[in-house]
Design an enzyme around this catalytic site. Structure first.
Site, PDB file in Angstrom:
ATOM      1  N   MET A 277       0.812  -1.224   0.000  1.00  0.00           N
ATOM      2  CA  MET A 277       0.000   0.000   0.000  1.00  0.00           C
ATOM      3  C   MET A 277       0.840   1.267   0.000  1.00  0.00           C
ATOM      4  O   MET A 277       0.287   2.369  -0.078  1.00  0.00           O
ATOM      5  CB  MET A 277      -0.900   0.001   1.236  1.00  0.00           C
ATOM      6  CG  MET A 277      -2.008  -1.026   1.197  1.00  0.00           C
ATOM      7  SD  MET A 277      -3.171  -0.739  -0.167  1.00  0.00           S
ATOM      8  CE  MET A 277      -3.780   0.896   0.230  1.00  0.00           C
ATOM      9  N   ARG A 278       2.165   1.137   0.079  1.00  0.00           N
ATOM     10  CA  ARG A 278       2.978   2.352   0.142  1.00  0.00           C
ATOM     11  C   ARG A 278       2.829   3.188  -1.123  1.00  0.00           C
ATOM     12  O   ARG A 278       2.847   4.416  -1.071  1.00  0.00           O
ATOM     13  CB  ARG A 278       4.450   2.002   0.392  1.00  0.00           C
ATOM     14  CG  ARG A 278       5.319   3.239   0.575  1.00  0.00           C
ATOM     15  CD  ARG A 278       6.721   2.915   1.033  1.00  0.00           C
ATOM     16  NE  ARG A 278       6.727   2.551   2.448  1.00  0.00           N
ATOM     17  CZ  ARG A 278       7.161   1.401   2.923  1.00  0.00           C
ATOM     18  NH1 ARG A 278       7.624   0.482   2.100  1.00  0.00           N
ATOM     19  NH2 ARG A 278       7.145   1.151   4.206  1.00  0.00           N
TER      20      ARG A 278
END
Length: 668
Positions: A277-278
């Site tokens: 999700m970065r």
């Protein structure tokens, strides 16, 4: 802004690097983005632009006298210099450079061991991470940074703090900084864990437009001729840019990231198959920063587009050998697919898809804007796997899908550079002993060994009470065993005797699989080929296995077999490599059918060259590519005997067993 006399090359005077400048400015507006990685060939003003950035950054408010740049409005209660009683002062923004050859003590800071032992006090000397707190930490050639320093940066980036622990004593301090790195991809790739910590990435190349190149030369020559006058011409532009940064920083908290924009970012990241999700979070922060930089209070499609171009290229899932970058057409398609349709006036103001004010909608004409024809520089052929090959059909054999290779290693422990392959005595790893310190040599002291060294001399030194009188000559350094990196040099027969494309394809698949393993273990690789009447260094020893794969895939076959020349060329490459990097042990992988058809006494000369290599102690593997059918001459087996090498018949063991044979290779 600082005095013009203190400035270097102005940031606003950098020519033809708009994407690079934008990435640096957005990271300055919103440090939460996570920094910038700049990839590019030599001489493209990467370092110049980074160093020039600090001249337009706003000053930083710090506690007077605090070595860790604590914010006077919210000082860190755990700061080693607390409690803070001094007032706040403003100082210029700081750019701290981390040399690739720095020691861990220089980066983290260190404890004064002699005073700790003799006086019983803990004296901490801050390192580069402390100096970089609330500023910029710049690593030139970041891809060449040693793994133990990469680990230090990863810890600091994840925790926002730096910790020094030595022999039961622990010191911690805040370390939040904007990480900026520059690298030349041809010198090796960046470790994936550190790559992911960079918020944005930019690929820069020198312009091929003569007009732009003329402008670059004119600006640089004018600066060198009269720096003060040149800087003065850009003083107004520098001031305006500095004021714009301050305005964007103040506007940043007021920017609205609508649900529609969030969904658009999520759909774009999903379309590029990013890991984790970065990527979504960094893209969202960058879009907000871009909106603030543009003077807007609502994130629009243009902000998302600009953010995706900078935040996603290094995060999309790809084969390690695929070309980096983002496909502009794919990005535009993802933006179009994720942009909500314009609301129909007949639906009224309560349309549930409106997304609020500015909720991801924009001028429909902007959605049809063509991608930059120069963006990415990739053709449709290059957009796929790098393993497809690029040479004319009918002359080049392509490889199949690579497979996981097992570990290549050398049995005896060496003293090479830190890596992940063979056993070696390195700066990191488990403690296996101790040794005397030479002069003021840096390194991790061995506490117990130091005490044992100093203990017998306490009476002579007049020590009668508690404590320990320690001299510099008493300090013993820890001897540690870890892993080293190696040089894997492939010497490949590209002559017509290698036979069918299918057999050469098997050979290439095996080598590509080994290169994939080298990529993951950050080894140095090289490629020598021989065909016709000469041998060629297709790739000097390098950390860029991506380049090695491209050279291998485009390798044609045909002509006579200059086997002796190939071995001699390999020997010369290894000789030069040993001078440049004497601690990196080599492994020679010779891929041939053993035939030698160029020149008089061709095979005899080849055996002499092999014997010479064996006497140099070069660990090697011979891969026999002679066809299994028909009469077999067995020349490669004889050559393996002369080399003292592991012998492998490619026809019997197939490509997978090539990896096993190299894995099991042990040094003579």
């Amino acid at each position: 802004m600082r005095s013009a006399l203190a400035n270097g090359f102005p940031f606003t005077a950098v020519v033809g690097m708009e994407d690079l400048q934008l990435a640096l400015l957005l990271a300055a507006v919103s440090p939460a983005i996570g920094g910038v990685l700049i990839r590019g060939e030599k001489g493209t003003a990467k370092s110049t632009a980074v160093r020039a950035l600090t001249e337009i950054l706003p000053p930083v408010e710090v506690v007077d006298g605090c070595r860790f740049s604590c914010d006077p409005a919210a000082p860190d209660p755990n700061c080693p210099d607390s409690p803070h009683t001094s007032a706040g002062i403003a100082r210029p923004a700081r750019l701290v450079e981390l040399p690739v050859g720095a020691t861990e003590d220089r980066v983290l800071g260190s404890l004064h061991l002699e005073r700790a032992l003799s006086e019983g006090v803990t004296v901490y000397e801050p390192g580069l991470l402390a100096a970089a707190h609330r500023g910029l930490l710049y690593v030139d050639e970041v891809n060449l940074l040693h793994d133990h320093l990469v680990d230090v940066l990863l810890d600091a980036a994840a925790m926002g703090r730096a910790t020094v622990e030595r022999d039961g004593v622990s010191i911690t301090h805040p370390a939040r900084f904007v990480l900026v790195g520059t690298m030349n991809p041809e010198e090796g790739e960046l470790r994936p864990q550190l790559l992911d910590r960079f918020g944005l990435t930019v690929d820069v190349t020198a312009s091929r437009d003569p007009a732009v190149r003329v402008e670059v030369m004119r600006a640089r020559l004018a600066y060198e001729a009269d720096p003060i006058a040149f800087i003065g011409r850009y003083e107004s532009a520098q001031r305006e840019l500095a004021e714009r940064i301050v305005k964007a920083q103040s506007l940043l908290p007021d920017v609205i990231l609508t649900d529609a924009a969030l969904r658009q970012i999520a759909e774009i990241c999903a379309a590029f198959d990013v890991d984790g999700m970065r990527a979504d979070l960094v893209t969202a922060r960058t879009a907000v920063a871009h909106a603030a930089w543009s003077g807007r209070t609502v994130v629009e499609v243009d902000d998302v587009r600009a953010a995706a171009k900078l935040a996603l290229p290094h995060r999309k899932r790809r084969n390690p050998f695929d070309a980096p970058g983002l496909d502009d057409e794919q990005l535009e398609q993802a933006i179009n697919d994720s942009t909500p349709p314009e609301p129909d006036p007949d639906d009224g103001p309560d349309d549930p898809d409106g997304g609020g004010p500015g909720g991801g909608s924009t001028d429909p004409g902007s959605e049809g804007d063509p991608a930059d024809p120069d963006g990415g520089g990739e053709t449709s052929e290059n957009a796929g796997s790098a393993l497809s090959g690029a040479a004319p059909s009918g002359q080049v054999a392509g490889s199949s899908e690579p497979y996981k290779a097992r570990l290549l290693s050398v049995q005896a422990a060496g003293t090479g550079v830190a890596g992940r392959r063979s056993r070696a005595l390195t700066e990191v790893g488990r403690v296996v002993g101790d040794r005397a310190r030479v002069g003021r040599e840096s390194g991790k002291p061995h506490l117990l060994a130091t005490i044992r060294s100093a203990a017998p001399h306490q009476h002579a030194r007049g020590r009668s009470g508690p404590g320990l009188a320690v001299r510099a000559t008493d300090v013993r350094l820890a001897v540690r065993e870890g892993r080293e990196g190696n040089l894997v040099l492939f010497c490949v027969d590209a002559s017509g005797s290698m036979g069918t494309k299918k057999r050469m394809g098997e050979v290439k698949t095996a080598i590509v699989s080994l290169l994939l393993d080298a990529y993951q273990r950050r080894d140095t690789v090289g490629l020598v080929t021989f065909a016709g009447s000469a041998a060629t260094v297709a790739l000097p020893p390098t950390g860029s296995v991506e380049t090695a794969v491209r050279r291998l895939e485009s390798l044609p076959t045909g002509g006579r077999t200059p086997l002796a020349e190939g071995l001699l060329q390999a020997a010369e490459v290894l000789r030069i490599a040993a001078i440049r990097d004497p601690r990196r042990r080599p492994l020679l992988v010779l891929v041939t059918d053993g035939r030698a058809t160029h020149g008089e006494s061709a095979f005899s000369r080849a055996r002499q060259a092999a014997d010479w290599l064996a006497r140099q102690g070069i660990a090697s593997v011979v891969v026999d590519c002679e066809p299994r059918r028909g009469v077999r001459l067995g020349l490669a087996a004889e050559l393996a005997g002369d080399l003292g090498a592991e012998y492998l018949d490619l026809g019997e063991v197939a490509a997978g067993n090539l990896v096993r044979a190299v894995t099991d290779r042990r040094a003579a």
